[in-house]
Design an enzyme around this catalytic site. Structure first.
Site, PDB file in Angstrom:
ATOM      1  N   GLU A 105      -0.595  -0.953  40.679  1.00 10.72           N
ATOM      2  CA  GLU A 105      -0.189  -1.029  41.903  1.00 10.72           C
ATOM      3  C   GLU A 105      -0.642   0.363  42.523  1.00 10.72           C
ATOM      4  OE1 GLU A 105       3.743  -1.914  42.698  1.00 10.72           O
ATOM      5  OE2 GLU A 105       3.469  -1.692  44.861  1.00 10.72           O
ATOM      6  N   ARG A 137       5.553  -1.247  26.300  1.00  9.47           N
ATOM      7  CA  ARG A 137       5.203  -0.230  27.273  1.00  9.47           C
ATOM      8  C   ARG A 137       5.408   1.043  26.269  1.00  9.47           C
ATOM      9  NH1 ARG A 137       6.486  -0.808  31.941  1.00  9.47           N
ATOM     10  NH2 ARG A 137       6.430   1.314  32.624  1.00  9.47           N
ATOM     11  N   LYS A 156       6.686   5.477  38.055  1.00 13.26           N
ATOM     12  CA  LYS A 156       6.114   6.285  39.348  1.00 13.26           C
ATOM     13  C   LYS A 156       7.281   6.535  40.329  1.00 13.26           C
ATOM     14  CE  LYS A 156       2.794   2.878  39.248  1.00 13.26           C
ATOM     15  NZ  LYS A 156       1.749   2.009  39.726  1.00 13.26           N
TER      16      LYS A 156
HETATM   17  P1  ATP Z   1       5.880   2.188  36.688  1.00 12.14           P
HETATM   18  O1  ATP Z   1       7.056   1.371  35.965  1.00 12.14           O
HETATM   19  O2  ATP Z   1       5.544   3.420  35.713  1.00 12.14           O
HETATM   20  O3  ATP Z   1       5.851   2.308  38.185  1.00 12.14           O
HETATM   21  P2  ATP Z   1       4.211   0.071  36.765  1.00 12.14           P
HETATM   22  O4  ATP Z   1       4.399  -1.099  35.785  1.00 12.14           O
HETATM   23  O5  ATP Z   1       4.974  -0.417  38.143  1.00 12.14           O
HETATM   24  O6  ATP Z   1       4.471   1.434  36.448  1.00 12.14           O
HETATM   25  P3  ATP Z   1       1.622  -0.717  37.554  1.00 12.14           P
HETATM   26  O7  ATP Z   1       0.629  -0.004  38.418  1.00 12.14           O
HETATM   27  O8  ATP Z   1       2.044  -1.865  38.039  1.00 12.14           O
HETATM   28  O9  ATP Z   1       2.752   0.079  37.054  1.00 12.14           O
HETATM   29  O10 ATP Z   1       0.544  -0.755  35.871  1.00 12.14           O
HETATM   30  C1  ATP Z   1      -0.553  -1.074  35.783  1.00 12.14           C
HETATM   31  C2  ATP Z   1      -0.547  -1.617  34.485  1.00 12.14           C
HETATM   32  O11 ATP Z   1      -0.057  -0.733  33.532  1.00 12.14           O
HETATM   33  C3  ATP Z   1       0.408  -2.900  34.281  1.00 12.14           C
HETATM   34  O12 ATP Z   1      -0.400  -3.700  33.601  1.00 12.14           O
HETATM   35  C4  ATP Z   1       1.676  -2.323  33.329  1.00 12.14           C
HETATM   36  O13 ATP Z   1       2.083  -3.190  32.758  1.00 12.14           O
HETATM   37  C5  ATP Z   1       0.674  -0.804  32.595  1.00 12.14           C
HETATM   38  N1  ATP Z   1       1.805  -0.015  32.424  1.00 12.14           N
HETATM   39  C6  ATP Z   1       2.699   0.630  33.313  1.00 12.14           C
HETATM   40  N2  ATP Z   1       3.368   1.378  32.588  1.00 12.14           N
HETATM   41  C7  ATP Z   1       3.159   1.393  31.293  1.00 12.14           C
HETATM   42  C8  ATP Z   1       3.549   1.888  30.173  1.00 12.14           C
HETATM   43  N3  ATP Z   1       4.512   3.032  30.140  1.00 12.14           N
HETATM   44  N4  ATP Z   1       3.111   1.566  29.033  1.00 12.14           N
HETATM   45  C9  ATP Z   1       2.049   0.673  28.835  1.00 12.14           C
HETATM   46  N5  ATP Z   1       1.488  -0.029  29.776  1.00 12.14           N
HETATM   47  C10 ATP Z   1       2.040   0.478  31.224  1.00 12.14           C
HETATM   48 MG    MG Z   2       4.286  -2.487  38.703  1.00 11.02          MG
END
Ligand code: ATP
Ligand code: MG
Length: 561
Positions: free
Chosen positions: A40, A264, A274
């Site tokens: 995102e 994760r 984020k």
């Molecule tokens: P955050 O929780 O840090 O805001 P998010 O999951 O909202 O992260 P996205 O931009 O939606 O962030 O993530 C893009 C991809 O990266 C998704 O497939 C998500 O599952 C993966 N991802 C995000 N954080 C992690 C993590 N800590 N470990 C592994 N994969 C991750």
């Molecule tokens: Mg997300």
């Protein structure tokens, strides 16, 4: 939570996702693998994303498939083009290239049509409950939810209301489109989840064209479907969204990708969301998204991390289904390994102490040969100037040292790296009693660091020639958090921000070969650690970041205990 520490043997068996991929190829379910990385654009990528990037792009590479980059941009209030740009830069810097680039917003028209299709088949309805009322009637894990009074509207009425939602006839938040599934489902995600909400916000790509936006759950699976994703890899928190993912694909009768969840990444002493990282930036706890203390890819890059080290780290931690807390030391160990092999060695004095060689011919400059990287003979040698006025590290001299101190001390000899043995004859102090200068003599017979009479000198210290030294600022970074994990700790995460995460040293002296270094240049300051030239450098003043220390001080501590 289990721990992966630096010292544990890391075997890299084929992870469960690669096993699934191989089975699907072997049985002919798929001819070609198609994955995607779906960030995102609401912030910069962090080291957790690197895990997902290495997995998705890595699988595509390994099995000669393809990986798309898809921006999951369905929440216009938080998304910006700046993030879109930085995400692409970071993926490329990590060493990956996407096959196709998409935006979920490219699918808004298709998603709208699909919503209409579900309304027509009686599987979606317009609901007038507020967000709060929907939450209240959703039930709990033990109790079923309560059906909305609007649940049984006619198809015609729903079509009319949904069209009017889209046309902007209703205020924000007054209506939603909900899937008609099962308010008594044990899985709360299936209790008539919201598919569309009314929100007047300018979208970074579609502008003000839409005032209704699809929810993540109504977007993700269908976007995967449109792109013919074979394996939709996501983190564990989406496991109980999978039935909904499947429900939409099935009820729309569209290509149905397989969602697979993995754990994760969590790292000690590291904030990895984020939302929190944005807060650190906005409230000025750090200098920006690319502050070298940030776990963002851009922060790590600025700090001096290499893409190779990050990829190696992701390989070592592997992929599994159990959440764990990985030790930051493992990431640092991967970095050290790579920098040890690749970073040229130079000399730099961070806290200078003047040394005057009383028997050196005044004004004489001698060029000494120094090896650039003992780990890599191809890196060759360089010439460094040696003179009668030098700087050494304050810590490398003690007036009244303890027994096992082998560095410079009154009346004793020490070896200057690549240079001569020197002996300290006199300690010069100011009125306040601070040591301001050491008067020493050098032994001309020890050039290159060997004594012809076999005299043993235990300590070797680094130095720079005072007349040739370049002034620099050096930024020393420590963990951003004071605690390894914030789970189960009381209070706000900001309570655990380390007030000493940045230490700035302003009067450092560098060997002259660094004059031509460009921002991003990485090297080892001998005996001190790995450092990287920061983009804040000016022609007058170089600024170096300490990337990582040479040895793992934590491991040393552990051995002592
Ligand atoms: P955050 O929780 O840090 O805001 P998010 O999951 O909202 O992260 P996205 O931009 O939606 O962030 O993530 C893009 C991809 O990266 C998704 O497939 C998500 O599952 C993966 N991802 C995000 N954080 C992690 C993590 N800590 N470990 C592994 N994969 C991750
Ligand atoms: Mg997300």
């Amino acid at each position: 939570m289990s721990n992966v520490s630096e010292n544990s043997e890391v075997v890299v068996p084929k992870d469960f996702i690669r096993k699934i991929v191989e089975e699907d190829l072997a049985c002919g379910k798929h001819q070609e693998i198609q994955t995607r990385f779906p960030p995102e654009p609401n912030g910069y990528l962090h080291i957790g994303h690197a895990k997902s990037i290495c997995l998705n792009f890595g699988i595509a590479q390994q099995y000669r498939g393809k990986c798309n980059l898809r921006f999951d941009d369905t929440n216009p209030s938080k998304e910006e083009d700046e993030y879109v740009e930085s995400i692409q830069e970071d993926i490329r810097w990590l060493g990956f290239e996407w096959d196709k680039k998409f935006f979920a917003s490219d699918y808004f028209d298709q998603l709208y049509e699909w919503a209409v299709q579900l309304i027509r088949s009686g599987k979606a309805y317009v609901c007038d409950l507020s967000a709060e009322e929907i939450r209240r009637t959703r039930g709990t894990l033990r109790e079923p939810g309560i059906e909305s009074p609007y649940r049984n509207r006619s198809v015609e009425e729903n079509l009319d209301l949904f069209t009017r939602m889209k046309n902007g006839e209703f205020p924000d938040g007054s209506h939603t489109l909900r899937a008609k599934i099962d308010m008594a489902s044990p899985n709360i995600n299936l209790r008539d989840p919201v598919m569309y909400r009314i929100m007047r916000a300018t979208h970074h790509r579609t502008g003000d064209r839409w005032c209704i936006y699809p929810m993540y759950d109504f977007t993700h699976g269908q976007s995967d479907s449109i792109e013919h994703i074979t394996h939709s890899l996501c983190t564990l928190e989406f496991e109980n969204h999978r039935p909904l993912y499947d429900w939409f694909c099935e009820n729309l009768g569209i290509y149905h990708p397989r969602q697979i969840e993995f754990a994760r990444l969590n790292l000690t002493y590291t904030v990895m969301s984020k939302r929190r990282l944005l807060q650190l930036v906005q409230e000025g706890h750090v200098r920006g998204w690319d502050d070298p203390r940030m776990p963002t890819i851009s922060g790590l890059r600025r700090r001096g991390y290499t893409p190779e080290a990050i990829r190696r780290f992701c390989e070592k931690i592997g992929i599994n289904k159990i959440e764990s807390l990985v030790d930051l030391q493992l990431l640092e160990a991967c970095l050290r390994d790579h920098l040890n092999a690749t970073a040229p060695r130079v000399m730099a004095v961070l806290k200078p102490l003047k040394v005057v060689l009383t028997n050196w011919e005044p004004g004489k400059v001698e060029m000494l040969e120094a090896v650039n990287n003992p780990e890599n003979p191809d890196d060759g040698t360089r010439q460094i100037p040696f003179t009668g006025e030098l700087y050494i590290e304050q810590d490398d001299f003690m007036e009244n040292p303890p027994k096992k101190y082998f560095r410079l001390q009154p009346g004793k000899e020490v070896r200057l790296r690549w240079g001569y043995y020197i002996r300290c004859d006199e300690v010069v102090k100011d009125d306040a009693g601070n040591i301001v200068e050491l008067r020493c003599t050098y032994d001309p017979a020890t050039r290159g660091g060997q004594s012809p009479d076999g005299r043993k000198v235990k300590g070797t210290i680094h130095w720079v020639s005072a007349a040739h030294a370049i002034d620099a600022e050096v930024r020393i970074y420590n963990n951003l958090l004071t605690e390894p994990s914030l789970n189960d700790l009381p209070g706000d995460f900001l309570d655990y921000i380390n007030p000493n995460s940045l230490e700035v040293l302003t009067h450092c002296k560098l060997e002259p070969s660094l004059a031509s270094a460009e921002p991003g240049f990485r090297c080892q300051f001998e005996r001190l650690g790995y450092f990287c030239l920061d983009s804040d450098s000016t022609p007058e003043q170089k600024v170096f970041n300490r990337t990582v220390t040479l040895k793992d001080s934590w491991a040393k501590e552990m051995k002592k205990q």
